[in-house]
Design a protein around this motif. Structure first.
Motif, PDB file in Angstrom:
ATOM      1  N   PHE A 162       0.745  -1.760   0.011  1.00 47.10           N
ATOM      2  CA  PHE A 162      -0.003  -0.331   0.033  1.00 47.10           C
ATOM      3  C   PHE A 162       1.361   1.450  -0.234  1.00 47.10           C
ATOM      4  N   ILE A 163       1.683   1.449   0.950  1.00 49.63           N
ATOM      5  CA  ILE A 163       2.580   2.819   0.498  1.00 49.63           C
ATOM      6  C   ILE A 163       3.405   2.916  -0.423  1.00 49.63           C
ATOM      7  N   ILE A 164       3.935   1.960  -1.109  1.00 45.24           N
ATOM      8  CA  ILE A 164       4.796   1.903  -2.530  1.00 45.24           C
ATOM      9  C   ILE A 164       3.733   1.977  -3.013  1.00 45.24           C
ATOM     10  N   LEU A 165       2.883   2.105  -3.615  1.00 47.93           N
ATOM     11  CA  LEU A 165       1.408   2.182  -4.633  1.00 47.93           C
ATOM     12  C   LEU A 165       1.216   3.417  -4.383  1.00 47.93           C
ATOM     13  N   TYR A 166       0.911   4.096  -3.344  1.00 48.40           N
ATOM     14  CA  TYR A 166      -0.488   5.211  -3.032  1.00 48.40           C
ATOM     15  C   TYR A 166       0.182   6.265  -3.928  1.00 48.40           C
ATOM     16  N   ARG A 167       1.873   6.431  -3.920  1.00 53.42           N
ATOM     17  CA  ARG A 167       2.717   7.523  -4.601  1.00 53.42           C
ATOM     18  C   ARG A 167       3.002   7.179  -5.976  1.00 53.42           C
ATOM     19  N   PHE A 168       3.024   5.336  -5.996  1.00 56.33           N
ATOM     20  CA  PHE A 168       3.028   5.180  -7.592  1.00 56.33           C
ATOM     21  C   PHE A 168       3.322   5.517  -8.952  1.00 56.33           C
ATOM     22  N   ALA A 169       2.440   6.721  -9.165  1.00 57.06           N
ATOM     23  CA  ALA A 169       2.441   7.371 -10.679  1.00 57.06           C
ATOM     24  C   ALA A 169       2.493   8.572 -10.250  1.00 57.06           C
ATOM     25  N   THR A 171     -12.405   8.221   6.047  1.00 59.42           N
ATOM     26  CA  THR A 171     -11.830   8.799   4.652  1.00 59.42           C
ATOM     27  C   THR A 171     -10.412   8.713   3.980  1.00 59.42           C
ATOM     28  N   LEU A 172      -9.393   7.426   3.992  1.00 61.15           N
ATOM     29  CA  LEU A 172      -8.994   7.454   3.673  1.00 61.15           C
ATOM     30  C   LEU A 172      -8.715   6.471   1.973  1.00 61.15           C
ATOM     31  N   PHE A 173      -9.758   5.587   1.895  1.00 61.46           N
ATOM     32  CA  PHE A 173     -10.215   5.976   0.024  1.00 61.46           C
ATOM     33  C   PHE A 173     -10.514   7.002  -0.583  1.00 61.46           C
ATOM     34  N   LYS A 174     -11.409   7.947  -0.114  1.00 65.35           N
ATOM     35  CA  LYS A 174     -11.519   9.468  -0.578  1.00 65.35           C
ATOM     36  C   LYS A 174     -10.589  10.259  -0.986  1.00 65.35           C
ATOM     37  N   LEU A 175      -9.526  10.178   0.152  1.00 68.33           N
ATOM     38  CA  LEU A 175      -8.354  11.315   0.201  1.00 68.33           C
ATOM     39  C   LEU A 175      -6.921  10.222  -0.679  1.00 68.33           C
ATOM     40  N   ALA A 176      -6.871   8.562  -1.222  1.00 70.83           N
ATOM     41  CA  ALA A 176      -6.418   8.301  -2.036  1.00 70.83           C
ATOM     42  C   ALA A 176      -7.399   8.894  -4.094  1.00 70.83           C
ATOM     43  N   LEU A 177      -8.292   9.044  -3.549  1.00 70.12           N
ATOM     44  CA  LEU A 177      -9.504   9.136  -5.141  1.00 70.12           C
ATOM     45  C   LEU A 177      -8.384  10.782  -5.512  1.00 70.12           C
ATOM     46  N   ILE A 178      -8.682  12.098  -4.624  1.00 66.27           N
ATOM     47  CA  ILE A 178      -8.685  12.851  -4.436  1.00 66.27           C
ATOM     48  C   ILE A 178      -6.972  13.244  -4.734  1.00 66.27           C
ATOM     49  N   PHE A 179      -5.718  12.797  -4.202  1.00 63.34           N
ATOM     50  CA  PHE A 179      -4.606  12.290  -4.450  1.00 63.34           C
ATOM     51  C   PHE A 179      -4.450  12.224  -6.070  1.00 63.34           C
ATOM     52  N   ASN A 180      -5.459  11.696  -6.469  1.00 66.66           N
ATOM     53  CA  ASN A 180      -4.755  11.101  -8.431  1.00 66.66           C
ATOM     54  C   ASN A 180      -5.359  12.305  -9.223  1.00 66.66           C
ATOM     55  N   LEU A 181      -6.230  13.552  -8.278  1.00 72.17           N
ATOM     56  CA  LEU A 181      -6.785  14.197  -9.874  1.00 72.17           C
ATOM     57  C   LEU A 181      -5.759  14.541 -10.585  1.00 72.17           C
ATOM     58  N   PRO A 182      -4.390  15.021  -9.839  1.00 73.88           N
ATOM     59  CA  PRO A 182      -3.580  15.879 -11.222  1.00 73.88           C
ATOM     60  C   PRO A 182      -3.288  14.395 -12.015  1.00 73.88           C
ATOM     61  N   PHE A 183      -3.292  13.305 -12.131  1.00 72.98           N
ATOM     62  CA  PHE A 183      -3.027  12.966 -13.448  1.00 72.98           C
ATOM     63  C   PHE A 183      -4.001  13.046 -14.335  1.00 72.98           C
ATOM     64  N   LEU A 215      -5.768   2.801  -6.261  1.00 74.62           N
ATOM     65  CA  LEU A 215      -6.907   2.885  -5.591  1.00 74.62           C
ATOM     66  C   LEU A 215      -7.632   1.631  -5.423  1.00 74.62           C
ATOM     67  N   LEU A 216      -7.588   0.577  -6.132  1.00 77.27           N
ATOM     68  CA  LEU A 216      -8.020  -0.424  -5.382  1.00 77.27           C
ATOM     69  C   LEU A 216      -6.662  -1.263  -4.416  1.00 77.27           C
ATOM     70  N   VAL A 217      -5.877  -0.870  -4.596  1.00 76.91           N
ATOM     71  CA  VAL A 217      -4.675  -1.152  -2.961  1.00 76.91           C
ATOM     72  C   VAL A 217      -5.935  -0.646  -1.935  1.00 76.91           C
ATOM     73  N   THR A 218      -6.128   0.859  -2.397  1.00 75.03           N
ATOM     74  CA  THR A 218      -6.074   1.545  -0.763  1.00 75.03           C
ATOM     75  C   THR A 218      -7.104   1.012  -0.606  1.00 75.03           C
ATOM     76  N   TRP A 219      -8.428   0.667  -1.075  1.00 70.35           N
ATOM     77  CA  TRP A 219     -10.305   0.325  -1.439  1.00 70.35           C
ATOM     78  C   TRP A 219     -10.352  -1.247   0.111  1.00 70.35           C
ATOM     79  N   PHE A 220      -9.012  -2.045  -0.061  1.00 74.85           N
ATOM     80  CA  PHE A 220      -9.145  -3.409   0.745  1.00 74.85           C
ATOM     81  C   PHE A 220      -8.308  -2.896   1.935  1.00 74.85           C
ATOM     82  N   VAL A 221      -7.526  -2.256   2.182  1.00 74.70           N
ATOM     83  CA  VAL A 221      -6.290  -1.504   3.244  1.00 74.70           C
ATOM     84  C   VAL A 221      -7.596  -2.339   3.856  1.00 74.70           C
ATOM     85  N   PRO A 222      -6.377  -3.508   5.349  1.00 71.31           N
ATOM     86  CA  PRO A 222      -7.315  -3.565   6.302  1.00 71.31           C
ATOM     87  C   PRO A 222      -6.603  -2.331   7.516  1.00 71.31           C
TER      88      PRO A 222
END
Length: 462
Positions: free
Chosen positions: A256-263, A322-334, A430-437
Motif C-alpha cells: 500500500f505504501i509503495i503504490l499510493y504515490r507510485f503514479a 476517509t482514506l479511500f476518498k483521500l486517495a481518489l482526490i490525490f490522483n486528480l493531478p494525473f 486505488l484498489l489497494v487503498t480500498w481493501f487496506v485493513p
C-alpha cells in the motif's frame, strides 16, 4: 514502561506546537523538493539531457528510502532536537557548496555528489523531526496538527517550485538571458541564476537551524541514557527491524505504501520539463517565471487549503472512513496533466487552474498516507524507527518510477502517451487503498481481535 504518544499528559509549560511544526516541516520539505523537482529545471537549463536528469536526480534520493538503516542508532544516541538542528545547518552549508561548484567545468558530477550529501542530511532530519512530532503530541493532537504538518511540508514545495523558480526566471533575464534564444550567453545567465538560487537556499536552511535551537521542544532525557557497544547496537537494530516485520498486515501495508504515490513518482520529474518544453515538442512552452508564478499562486493557495481541510476532515470523520476518498482526490493531478498533454492549452488561466487542482489533490490526499503510517504502521514500540521504515518504503515507491520516467517517456513517444499511461496506472493504488485493513481505532486503541497481536509484536508498548 514509557508513555506512548496516545497517553501523554498535558504539560502547561511546553511551547505551542504552532511555534515549531510549521517551520520544522518546512525545513523537512524544502531540501526534498529542491532535489526532486527544482534541480530538474536547473540541470535542464544547463544543458543536461532528460534521461540523465531523471535518473540521477532520482537516484540521489536513495537516503530517504534507506534512512531506516540508521534510524535505530538515532534512538540510542543523542536527542532528536540535536539531529534536527544539526542537519538543517549542514544542509544549508552544502547548498552553499553546490553554488560554488556550479561555476566549474565538471559541475554535474560535483553537484550531484554534494546533493547526495544534502539527501543524506535531509533524510536524517526527517527521522528526527517525525520523532519529535510523535513523541511530543498525543494521538488526538497528531490528527489535529497533521494538516499543519502536511501544509508546511508542501508550502516548502510551493516555495521551491513557485518562489525560487519564479526568482530564477527574474534573475535569468537580469543576467542577460533570453528564453527565445540558445547559446553561450544564455548558458552564462543560467549558471549565474542557479548559483544565486543555491545561495538563497543556503541562507534559508541555516536560519531555520538557528531558529530551532530556541523553539524546537526537547525532552531532557536522551533516547537512551546508557552507552552501548557496537554489537549491542546491531542487536538492537535487528530487534527493531524484526518487530517491524512481525506487525500484522505488514506486507499488505508495504504494498500500500509503495503504490499510493507510485503514479506521482512517474510524473514528478517529467512535469517541470513538460511545462517548460516547447509546444512543438509536446510541452506547454512556459517560461521559468510563469511556472514559478502559477505554482506560487494557485498552487500555494489550493495546496494549503487541501492540506488543512484534509486534516480537519480526518479528525472529524476518522481515517478509516476517509482514506479511500483521500486517495481518489490525490490522483486528480494525473487527469489534469493528461488533458494538458492532449489539448496543450495556451491560456494562462487554464494552466494555472489545472495546477491549482493538482496541488489541492496532493495536499488533500498526502496527509492520509502520512497519518496512516503514524497510526497504523508505526504505532507501538520503536515508533520513530518504524515510522522511518515506513516513510523510507514510501520514498522508494516515488524514487523507482522517477528513475525510469525519462526512459518510459522516450519509449512511449511523447508526453500525451506518457500521461495516459500514468492515468491508467492509478487504478492499482486505488484498489489497494480500498481493501487496506485497519488495526487501530482513531483513538489509538486496537480494533477487536487485534489486542493479542499487538502485544506479541511489541506494538502495545513504547
Amino acid at each position: 514502561m514509557e508513555q506512548t504518544s496516545a497517553t501523554l499528559k498535558p504539560n502547561p509549560g511546553r511551547r505551542s506546537p504552532i511555534t515549531w511544526i510549521p517551520t520544522a516541516y518546512f525545513a523537512m520539505g524544502l531540501p526534498f523538493v529542491v532535489l526532486n523537482m527544482v534541480c530538474v529545471l536547473m540541470y535542464s537549463d544547463l544543458g543536461i539531457d532528460t534521461d540523465t536528469i531523471t535518473f540521477w536526480t532520482s537516484l540521489i534520493l536513495l537516503p530517504w528510502t534507506f534512512k531506516f538503516l540508521w534510524s535505530p542508532f538515532m534512538e540510542i544516541f543523542g536527542t532528536k532536537k540535536i539531529y534536527v538542528v544539526a542537519t538543517q545547518i549542514i544542509t544549508g552549508a552544502t547548498f552553499g557548496g553546490v553554488a560554488m561548484a556550479l561555476g566549474m567545468s565538471d559541475f554535474f558530477a560535483i553537484t550531484i555528489a554534494l546533493l547526495a550529501v544534502v539527501a543524506f542530511s535531509g533524510a536524517t532530519h526527517d527521522v528526527a523531526c517525525d520523532g519529535v512530532y510523535m513523541s511530543e503530541l498525543s494521538n488526538s493532537e497528531q490528527a489535529k496538527y497533521i494538516g499543519w504538518q502536511g501544509a508546511f511540508y508542501n508550502i516548502a514545495k510551493i516555495v521551491g517550485t513557485g518562489g525560487l523558480v519564479y526568482l530564477a526566471g527574474i534573475f535569468f533575464k537580469s543576467f542577460g538571458g533570453n528564453p527565445d534564444l540558445s547559446g553561450s550567453e544564455n548558458y552564462d545567465a543560467s549558471q549565474k541564476t542557479w548559483i544565486l538560487i543555491m545561495l538563497i537556499l543556503c541562507v534559508i536552511m541555516v536560519a531555520l537551524g538557528v531558529y530551532h535551537i530556541f523553539f524546537l521542544p526537547s525532552s531532557k532525557k536522551k533516547t537512551s541514557g546508557v552507552k552501548r557497544s557496537g554489537g549491542e547496537v546491531m542487536k538492537e537494530f535487528g530487534n527493531v527491524l524484526l518487530l517491524f516485520f512481525k506487525k500484522k498486515y505488514i506486507w499488505y501495508y508495504i504494498m500500500f505504501i509503495i503504490l499510493y504515490r507510485f503514479a506521482e513518482g512517474f510524473v514528478i520529474k517529467i512535469v517541470p520539463i513538460f511545462l517548460k518544453d516547447s509546444t512543438s515538442a509536446g510541452g506547454l512552452g512556459l517560461s521559468l517565471e510563469n511556472i514559478g508564478l502559477y505554482y506560487g499562486t494557485c498552487g500555494a493557495a489550493t495546496f494549503v487549503l487541501g492540506s488543512l481541510l484534509a486534516g480537519y476532515y480526518i479528525s472529524v470523520r476518522g481515517l478509516s472512513k476517509t482514506l479511500f476518498k483521500l486517495a481518489l482526490i490525490f490522483n486528480l493531478p494525473f487527469v489534469v496533466y493528461t488533458l494538458f498533454a492532449i489539448f496543450q492549452p495556451t491560456s494562462g488561466w487554464i494552466i494555472a487552474g489545472g495546477i491549482g487542482i493538482e496541488y489541492f489533490g496532493y495536499g488533500f490526499g498526502f496527509v492520509g498516507l502520512t497519518l496512516f503510517m503514524m497510526q497504523q504502521v508505526a504505532i507501538g514500540k520503536h515508533q520513530m524507527a518504524h515510522y522511518a521504515f515506513a516513510s523510507g518504503i514510501m520514498n522508494f515507491g516515488v524514487m523507482l518510477p522517477g528513475m525510469l520516467s525519462g526512459w518510459v517517456l522516450n519509449k512511449l513517444g511523447g508526453y500525451e502517451n506518457f500521461f495516459i499511461f500514468v492515468l491508467v496506472a492509478t487504478v492499482v493504488p486505488l484498489l489497494v487503498t480500498w481493501f487496506v485493513p485497519f488495526k487501530y481505532n482513531d483513538d489509538g486503541t486496537p480494533i477487536a481481535g487485534a489486542v493479542e497481536e499487538a502485544l506479541t509484536s511489541g506494538e502495545g508498548t513504547e
